[in-house]
Design a protein around this motif. Structure first.
Motif, PDB file in Angstrom:
ATOM      1  N   VAL A  94     117.797  22.920  33.437  1.00  0.00           N
ATOM      2  CA  VAL A  94     117.039  24.183  33.368  1.00  0.00           C
ATOM      3  C   VAL A  94     115.681  24.016  34.058  1.00  0.00           C
ATOM      4  O   VAL A  94     114.946  23.069  33.775  1.00  0.00           O
ATOM      5  CB  VAL A  94     116.820  24.627  31.905  1.00  0.00           C
ATOM      6  N   LEU A  95     115.378  24.926  34.958  1.00  0.00           N
ATOM      7  CA  LEU A  95     114.081  24.948  35.627  1.00  0.00           C
ATOM      8  C   LEU A  95     113.348  26.214  35.210  1.00  0.00           C
ATOM      9  O   LEU A  95     113.968  27.267  35.062  1.00  0.00           O
ATOM     10  CB  LEU A  95     114.245  24.972  37.154  1.00  0.00           C
ATOM     11  N   VAL A 119     119.362  28.094  35.517  1.00  0.00           N
ATOM     12  CA  VAL A 119     120.296  27.199  34.839  1.00  0.00           C
ATOM     13  C   VAL A 119     121.277  26.690  35.894  1.00  0.00           C
ATOM     14  O   VAL A 119     121.916  27.479  36.589  1.00  0.00           O
ATOM     15  CB  VAL A 119     121.052  27.922  33.704  1.00  0.00           C
ATOM     16  N   ARG A 120     121.349  25.365  36.025  1.00  0.00           N
ATOM     17  CA  ARG A 120     122.168  24.752  37.079  1.00  0.00           C
ATOM     18  C   ARG A 120     123.426  24.140  36.463  1.00  0.00           C
ATOM     19  O   ARG A 120     123.336  23.435  35.455  1.00  0.00           O
ATOM     20  CB  ARG A 120     121.353  23.680  37.792  1.00  0.00           C
ATOM     21  N   ALA A 121     124.563  24.399  37.072  1.00  0.00           N
ATOM     22  CA  ALA A 121     125.828  23.864  36.557  1.00  0.00           C
ATOM     23  C   ALA A 121     126.649  23.271  37.693  1.00  0.00           C
ATOM     24  O   ALA A 121     126.581  23.732  38.837  1.00  0.00           O
ATOM     25  CB  ALA A 121     126.625  24.956  35.858  1.00  0.00           C
ATOM     26  N   ILE A 142     123.949  28.607  28.752  1.00  0.00           N
ATOM     27  CA  ILE A 142     124.382  27.207  28.780  1.00  0.00           C
ATOM     28  C   ILE A 142     125.626  27.026  27.918  1.00  0.00           C
ATOM     29  O   ILE A 142     126.599  26.379  28.326  1.00  0.00           O
ATOM     30  CB  ILE A 142     123.241  26.280  28.266  1.00  0.00           C
ATOM     31  N   ALA A 143     125.613  27.635  26.746  1.00  0.00           N
ATOM     32  CA  ALA A 143     126.757  27.506  25.838  1.00  0.00           C
ATOM     33  C   ALA A 143     128.022  28.058  26.483  1.00  0.00           C
ATOM     34  O   ALA A 143     129.100  27.454  26.402  1.00  0.00           O
ATOM     35  CB  ALA A 143     126.459  28.231  24.527  1.00  0.00           C
ATOM     36  N   GLU A 144     127.889  29.187  27.160  1.00  0.00           N
ATOM     37  CA  GLU A 144     129.067  29.808  27.784  1.00  0.00           C
ATOM     38  C   GLU A 144     129.572  28.964  28.959  1.00  0.00           C
ATOM     39  O   GLU A 144     130.781  28.804  29.149  1.00  0.00           O
ATOM     40  CB  GLU A 144     128.708  31.232  28.247  1.00  0.00           C
ATOM     41  N   LEU A 145     128.653  28.421  29.747  1.00  0.00           N
ATOM     42  CA  LEU A 145     129.063  27.545  30.854  1.00  0.00           C
ATOM     43  C   LEU A 145     129.797  26.323  30.305  1.00  0.00           C
ATOM     44  O   LEU A 145     130.880  25.965  30.787  1.00  0.00           O
ATOM     45  CB  LEU A 145     127.845  27.111  31.676  1.00  0.00           C
ATOM     46  N   ASN A 146     129.222  25.702  29.271  1.00  0.00           N
ATOM     47  CA  ASN A 146     129.864  24.524  28.686  1.00  0.00           C
ATOM     48  C   ASN A 146     131.228  24.876  28.099  1.00  0.00           C
ATOM     49  O   ASN A 146     132.191  24.121  28.267  1.00  0.00           O
ATOM     50  CB  ASN A 146     128.959  23.905  27.609  1.00  0.00           C
ATOM     51  N   MET A 204     119.888  32.564  37.948  1.00  0.00           N
ATOM     52  CA  MET A 204     118.486  32.884  37.722  1.00  0.00           C
ATOM     53  C   MET A 204     118.389  33.984  36.665  1.00  0.00           C
ATOM     54  O   MET A 204     119.072  35.014  36.775  1.00  0.00           O
ATOM     55  CB  MET A 204     117.835  33.373  39.028  1.00  0.00           C
ATOM     56  N   VAL A 205     117.564  33.756  35.642  1.00  0.00           N
ATOM     57  CA  VAL A 205     117.353  34.783  34.625  1.00  0.00           C
ATOM     58  C   VAL A 205     115.862  34.949  34.346  1.00  0.00           C
ATOM     59  O   VAL A 205     115.089  33.995  34.412  1.00  0.00           O
ATOM     60  CB  VAL A 205     118.088  34.465  33.288  1.00  0.00           C
TER      61      VAL A 205
END
Lengths: 432, 360
Positions: free
Chosen positions: B44-45, B58-60, B108-112, B97-98
């Motif tokens: 996260v930046l 958020v980078r994935a 993040i939870a949804e990406l994971n 970007m948000v």
């Protein structure tokens, strides 16, 4: 990422077994094999048979440790490059993926997308291609991987209708890359999008109708961190920098030290400055000897709140980067230590220079010679003379160590140097 | 249809698309006026603009070679949990970007939950930049996607954390052209035998003078073989680079056992601290052992572990080795230093130790 059992596995005729690839579906990293199988298993999709045979051929490669694609010639109407043709050498076994061509398509500069745009790209490739897309290839293109010769034109037309154009391939201007830059980075020292689009769109003919001695790549990084790897990988690298002093917010310096510790700050900032230009005072304020600073970005990377690039921003231009073939690896070397990039005229001057360098390359490089090799062959001074760029100490690590050079015009060259220095000094006075 | 054929569509030469319509509104508003950034957690930046606006990224990680279903899944996540604006990094990570910080954790939870690891920022092992391999290339010695899958499975925990001394950028390439680029660690095909020539095909397929010119050591010359014009190789001169294979596919450089893998370290793109560097050979002759390449993984893990344990904060791989010396590096990684590590190419002497500086 695993989508449960594959409906086609085993119980339907015609599904190519993929025992080698099946082993690449477990593990925590997203699996490309699972994705390929999803395409294969989409009932009724035009690409499903192609992906079945593609998986079959890929598994065959894993088994025999050989690639089975050969190139060829394919383009769309009006263009000579931008499509990578692939014909299978094992099409008797895997006929549906006999033709599996890639469209190289230039992304929006800086790789920005909306989800809506990505869905449009997916829809087009689902209708006419394999459903497999790479974001992005090493040249910076969106790689639409896998379509028939017939569909290449149709897919391109639809991509072109929504504002996309083919990238470069072969001996031509190649697709460029730029970092996130001004859109989201405080370290960005020039508008990379503007430079990227300005240069490529002006020289576009050289991309679509390959006629250069060899490939030519531009890359644009907003600062010396060089997030798009321009110095190693680009024939023409534009790297953001600044001429005035690093900006220091002393309160933030103190906060950084309070948070991270004085020793840690000395070890990771002061001691790691490559030119020993930083010192820390006893009251935890910082002093930078800006005349010694080489704009490497390290201290700014560590202390993002306390330090930032100066205000007199622009870019350096480095020319000649490439990989091994055939004289060995070359990095881009400094050709223009500083150009201002603020006004329309500044950007126009950069585009003019890019065009001049391309012309030089077209006229002087041998077949299959990159510009870095060409410059090495003739020597940097000859290139500078051709480009009408004065020699500058920033171009070298140190002056020559070999005495084998003819210096009978040394005095004239020195006079030019002093004249230039006087002019610069005059301009500086004039500016004030 | 007939009308279309009568009037073929000519391309609209639009060039590089303008990214502005696809940028987050805060990117547009604060274009070129960002002030600083920080990272609250790996992946996260937070960028803060001079206007005070905050933009969270958020980078994935992705598999790069993506099917449309994966891309649409990423889009669904972007629409439901983010602001619908994304970009891809040089290393094929996706970035959302948000504007609203409260969106970060659910995103993040949804990406994971969908199998996309969040990380790749700062002092992590980011996604491997890689090449096309057996999936699509016409000259590949291996399958980069497969090698990368194995390596990233192994290094997953270093992607989602920031526990390395500095960033670790790995690359893989399927031939010695090295399209994957320079890296802190590079996993590249290294051929070990001269090409095997199919003399029946050379005359029809290859432009012979161009192939002769391509050889970096002048080991190829025109020859008549069995009454046919072909090419022959001086195998004593040949450095097995594979440069003749792309312009002349009948000069097959790949072999079941002769295509090997080499590992290189210390490449660096950034100008931070030290100048950019090329990667250097560490080990060659590792087997091209698909689909898991266990021998490659083992060496990479040794190098990553030694670097993690011994390097100082902010030292990149090459800078760390520069400090400790190559003999210490080879000791720590339990790898052999051989005559093949000593450069013989143009400029080789500049790579030698021209001093009395010695590490013990």
């Amino acid at each position: 990422m695993k989508d449960g059992d594959n409906v086609n596995d085993g119980d339907q005729n015609g599904v190519n077994p993929t025992p080698h690839l099946d082993q690449l579906e477990d593990g925590p990293w997203p699996s490309f094999v699972t994705g390929l199988k999803r395409l294969r298993d989409t009932q009724g999709a035009q690409y499903a048979p192609m992906m079945n045979d593609l998986l079959g051929q890929l598994n065959h490669s894993y088994e025999n440790r050989r690639g089975y694609w050969k190139g060829g010639t394919l383009s769309v109407l009006g263009y000579g490059g931008g499509i990578i043709p692939r014909f299978s050498e094992v099409s008797e076994q895997f006929p549906e993926s006999k033709e599996f061509h890639t469209l190289r398509v230039m992304p929006p500069a800086g790789n920005h997308y909306t989800t809506d745009l990505l869905r449009q790209l997916c829809d087009i490739w689902e209708r006419h291609g394999s459903g497999l897309i790479a974001f992005h290839g090493q040249s910076g293109d969106i790689m639409f991987q896998g379509c028939t010769s017939e569909n290449a034109q149709i897919a391109f037309d639809e991509l072109n209708e929504i504002g996309f154009d083919l990238g470069g391939a072969g001996p031509a201007l190649r697709t460029a890359m730029s970092c996130v830059g001004h859109a989201r980075c405080e370290q960005s020292c020039f508008d990379g999008v503007k430079a990227h689009r300005g240069i490529i769109n002006r020289l576009l003919d050289e991309m679509h109708r390959p006629s250069m001695p060899y490939k030519f790549k531009f890359k644009f990084s907003g600062c010396g961190n060089d997030c798009v790897n321009a110095i190693h990988r680009a024939d023409f690298a534009v790297i953001g920098t600044w001429r005035d002093d690093i900006k220091i917010n002393q309160e933030k310096v103190k906060e950084h030290i309070a948070e991270k510790g004085r020793k840690y700050t000395i070890d990771t900032v002061v001691s790691m400055c490559p030119t020993r230009a930083i010192s820390l005072h006893d009251d935890d304020t910082m002093e930078i000897d800006n005349k010694s600073c080489v704009r490497c970005m390290h201290c700014i990377n560590v202390m993002t709140k306390a330090l930032s690039p100066g205000d007199d921003r622009g870019a350096s231009i480095m020319i000649g980067g490439k990989r091994s073939l055939k004289v060995g690896d070359l990095m881009g070397t400094m050709i223009k230590p500083f150009i201002k990039l603020e006004t329309e005229e500044d950007f126009e001057a950069l585009e003019d220079f890019a065009e001049e360098v391309m012309e030089f390359f077209a006229d002087n490089a041998l077949e299959h010679e990159r510009i870095g090799e060409c410059i090495d062959r003739i020597g940097v001074p000859a290139f500078l003379e051709a480009m009408d760029i004065p020699a500058d100490p920033n171009m070298v690590n140190h002056p020559r160590t070999s005495s084998y050079v003819r210096t009978d015009d040394f005095d004239e060259e020195s006079a030019k140097y002093f004249e230039r220095k006087a002019e610069e000094a005059g301009m500086m006075v004039g500016d004030d | 249809m007939n009308e279309m054929k009568a009037k073929p569509r000519m391309p609209d030469e639009v060039g590089v698309p303008d990214p502005a319509p696809f940028m987050h509104p805060l990117s547009i508003k604060n274009y070129g006026t960002w002030d600083y950034h920080d990272r609250s957690r790996p992946g996260v930046l937070r960028h803060v603009s001079k206007s005070g606006d905050e933009l969270f990224t958020v980078r994935a990680g992705t598999q790069r070679q993506m099917d449309v279903y994966t891309i649409r899944k990423l889009c669904d996540i972007g629409d439901n949990y983010a602001d619908g604006y994304v970009r891809f990094t040089t290393r094929s990570n996706i970035e959302y970007m948000v504007a609203d910080e409260t969106k970060v954790e659910p995103l993040i939870a949804e990406l994971n939950a969908n199998g996309f690891p969040v990380g790749g920022t700062g002092a992590s092992v980011s996604m491997i930049s890689h090449t096309q391999g057996w999936l699509h290339c016409d000259i590949p010695g291996t399958d980069a996607s497969g090698v990368v899958k194995g390596l990233m499975d192994m290094l997953h925990s270093e992607f989602i954390k920031e526990e390395m001394p500095n960033r670790v950028r790995i690359t893989t390439s399927c031939c010695q052209i090295n399209c994957g680029g320079q890296g802190d660690i590079a996993v590249n095909v290294q051929y070990t035998k001269p090409p095997k020539i199919n003399h029946d095909l050379v005359a029809n397929v290859c432009e012979r003078p161009a192939v002769v010119a391509r050889c970096p050591v002048a080991a190829i010359r025109p020859a008549m073989v069995d009454g046919k014009p072909s090419l022959e190789i001086d195998e004593k001169k040949c450095v097995c680079c594979g440069a003749c294979y792309p312009p002349c596919p009948p000069m097959q450089i790949n072999g079941d056992d002769s295509t090997k893998i080499a590992i290189w370290v210390g490449g660096k793109h950034s100008n931070a601290r030290s100048k950019p560097t090329f990667h250097k050979l560490v080990v060659a002759n590792l087997p091209n052992n698909a689909p898991h390449w266990p021998e490659v993984n083992a060496v990479v893990l040794k190098i990553v572990k030694a670097y993690k344990k011994d390097a100082k904060h902010w030292e990149r791989m090459g800078e760390w080795i520069e400090r400790i010396g190559w003999n210490r590096f080879f000791e720590m990684t339990e790898l052999a230093f051989t005559k093949h590590h000593i450069d013989t190419w143009t400029g080789a002497r500049k790579t030698m130790n021209q001093s009395a500086h010695v590490h013990f």
